[in-house]
Write a protein that holds these residues in place. Sequence first.
Motif, mmCIF file in Angstrom:
data_model
loop_
_atom_site.group_PDB
_atom_site.id
_atom_site.type_symbol
_atom_site.label_atom_id
_atom_site.label_comp_id
_atom_site.label_asym_id
_atom_site.label_seq_id
_atom_site.Cartn_x
_atom_site.Cartn_y
_atom_site.Cartn_z
ATOM 1 N N SER A 1 0.649 -1.083 -0.072
ATOM 2 C CA SER A 1 -0.029 -0.076 -0.071
ATOM 3 C C SER A 1 0.801 1.158 -0.141
ATOM 4 C CB SER A 1 -0.879 0.048 1.230
ATOM 5 O OG SER A 1 -1.779 -0.842 1.225
ATOM 6 N N SER A 2 1.761 1.204 0.706
ATOM 7 C CA SER A 2 3.059 2.320 0.831
ATOM 8 C C SER A 2 3.467 2.480 -0.523
ATOM 9 C CB SER A 2 3.902 2.209 1.972
ATOM 10 O OG SER A 2 4.828 3.070 1.862
ATOM 11 N N LEU A 3 3.783 1.331 -1.156
ATOM 12 C CA LEU A 3 4.553 1.541 -2.380
ATOM 13 C C LEU A 3 3.457 2.175 -3.675
ATOM 14 C CD1 LEU A 3 6.981 0.981 -4.347
ATOM 15 C CD2 LEU A 3 6.175 -1.283 -4.510
ATOM 16 N N ALA A 4 2.286 1.603 -3.666
ATOM 17 C CA ALA A 4 1.279 2.262 -4.406
ATOM 18 C C ALA A 4 1.173 3.599 -4.302
ATOM 19 C CB ALA A 4 0.108 1.305 -4.161
ATOM 20 N N LEU A 5 1.194 4.211 -2.997
ATOM 21 C CA LEU A 5 0.648 5.640 -2.667
ATOM 22 C C LEU A 5 1.947 6.307 -3.161
ATOM 23 C CD1 LEU A 5 -0.864 5.537 0.830
ATOM 24 C CD2 LEU A 5 -1.768 6.210 -1.320
#
Length: 132
Positions: free
Chosen positions: A77-81
């Motif tokens: 999720s952090s990477l996607a953000l």
Amino acid sequence: MQVNTTTSQYSASSSSSTSSAGSSLDYDAFLKLFMAEMKNQDPTAPTSSTEYIAQFATFSQVEQSMQTNTKLDGLLSSLALSQADGIIGRTLTTEDGSLSGQVTAVRIVNGGALADLDTGKSVVLGPGVIIT
């Protein structure tokens, strides 16, 4: 839990707790089940200590796998953000050309990342999406 007092056999029924990801056996429930097993075992043929150690080891491995999965979900999720910042303001077009528009926002949902377009539509970011 049901205990058969003549043979000291038991079976667990609804000894699990409910978490947000579904039903799972948490550590407290495991310990309660383990203690019930120890209390209700046949005194003439007790369970060996190696079986107890194997049960603890198996439970520990499952618990560690669940924690790893949770951490990986957070990392993804952090990477996607962090990647979302790069597509805001750019033009997104679906592979078949049926949807096109300027990306105004990116939302992270359970299924992945959704790009909100200036047309009011949302598109799942994934294969078949062209960003220019």
